[in-house]
Design an enzyme around this catalytic site. Structure first.
Site, short mmCIF file in Angstrom:
data_model
loop_
_atom_site.label_atom_id
_atom_site.label_comp_id
_atom_site.label_asym_id
_atom_site.label_seq_id
_atom_site.Cartn_x
_atom_site.Cartn_y
_atom_site.Cartn_z
N SER A 138 1.03 -1.16 -0.17
CA SER A 138 0.03 0.10 -0.05
C SER A 138 0.83 1.32 0.04
CB SER A 138 -0.80 0.05 1.17
OG SER A 138 -1.44 1.31 1.47
N TYR A 167 -1.65 -1.41 10.60
CA TYR A 167 -1.76 -1.60 9.23
C TYR A 167 -0.37 -1.00 8.54
CZ TYR A 167 -3.43 -1.42 4.54
OH TYR A 167 -3.63 -1.58 2.97
#
Length: 258
Positions: free
Chosen positions: A138, A151
């Site tokens: 990401s 995350y």
């Protein structure tokens, strides 16, 4: 005909990988928890493209889940030419106030399962001196993100791990790519429990198909990393090069606080 194994294949980017690879006449092994969704997708792709699609229903946060997936492919005599570690999830909020078990499961899925699956299939690729691995990270990987602390940290691991493997395996004829999408039209924001007010401010969202197209094009070029998304995504990933880390994290804390 080559075979690709895709985790998190029941929706979002994983499903888009399955659809695109099926269109390219690639046999598939689809892995996820959602049995009904997997079987429906498998049936659709088999009927449309006349390929072989195997389904493995497995929660990759469980102990020895990667070994179970590997052993099933082995028992079926499947050779995995392309491993796509796509499964993962996020959790929005103040770390100290979030459910601790959910934070651990995030690390188990985003990091441990990815490492375990890679270590199961990579030695076989080395023996054949061919194969490819795509790990989905990401743009969150490029800086610490308050309220997405675990995350972002897990995706930073995926980025660093994948780039190292790219270098280690080039001489074996194996391609390793890490794809870092920006905001994408998936269930990520819902599953991460972002406040509705926050998600309504998110714009410039890519489709899963755009992410997959960027990833497969980059894999063909043999590069280690691809940032998928618009110009803003590419700017965000380069911000740590120009701002002191404390300044950057302070800005992000204000931006991500609900």
């Amino acid at each position: 005909m080559s075979t690709a194994l895709i985790t998190g294949a029941s929706g979002g980017i994983g499903k888009a990988f399955a659809q695109e690879l099926a269109a390219r006449q690639t046999n598939l092994v689809l892995v996820a928890r959602s049995e009904a969704k997997l079987h429906q997708l498998a049936q659709e792709l088999q009927e449309k493209y006349k390929i072989q699609v195997d389904v493995i229903v497995k929660d990759l946060t469980e102990a020895d889940a990667a070994a179970a997936v590997f052993n099933i492919t082995k028992s079926k005599g499947l050779t995995i030419d392309l491993l796509i570690n796509n499964a993962g999830f996020g959790d929005y909020g103040d770390f100290a106030e979030r459910d601790g078990e959910r934070q651990v499961k995030m690390v188990q899925l985003n990091v441990l399962a990815l490492v375990d699956l890679t270590h199961k299939f990579l030695p076989l690729m080395r023996q054949r001196r061919s194969g490819s691995i795509i790990n989905v990270s990401s743009i969150a990987a490029f800086q610490p993100i308050p309220y997405l602390s675990v995350y972002a940290a897990s995706k930073a691991f995926v980025l660093s791990f994948s780039e190292a493997l790219w270098a280690e395996n080039r001489d074996y004829g194996i391609r390793v790519l890490v794809v870092c999408p920006g905001p994408t039209e998936t269930s990520f924001f819902t599953e991460a429990r972002f406040p509705m007010a926050f998600t309504s401010k998110t714009n410039k969202i890519s489709t899963p198909e755009e992410v997959v197209n960027d990833a497969l094009n980059a894999l063909g070029k043999g590069v280690s990393t691809v940032i998928s998304g618009n110009l803003l995504s590419k700017i965000i990933t380069n911000m740590p090069r120009f701002l002191p880390r404390e300044t950057l994290v302070h800005i992000l804390e204000k931006q991500f606080k609900a």
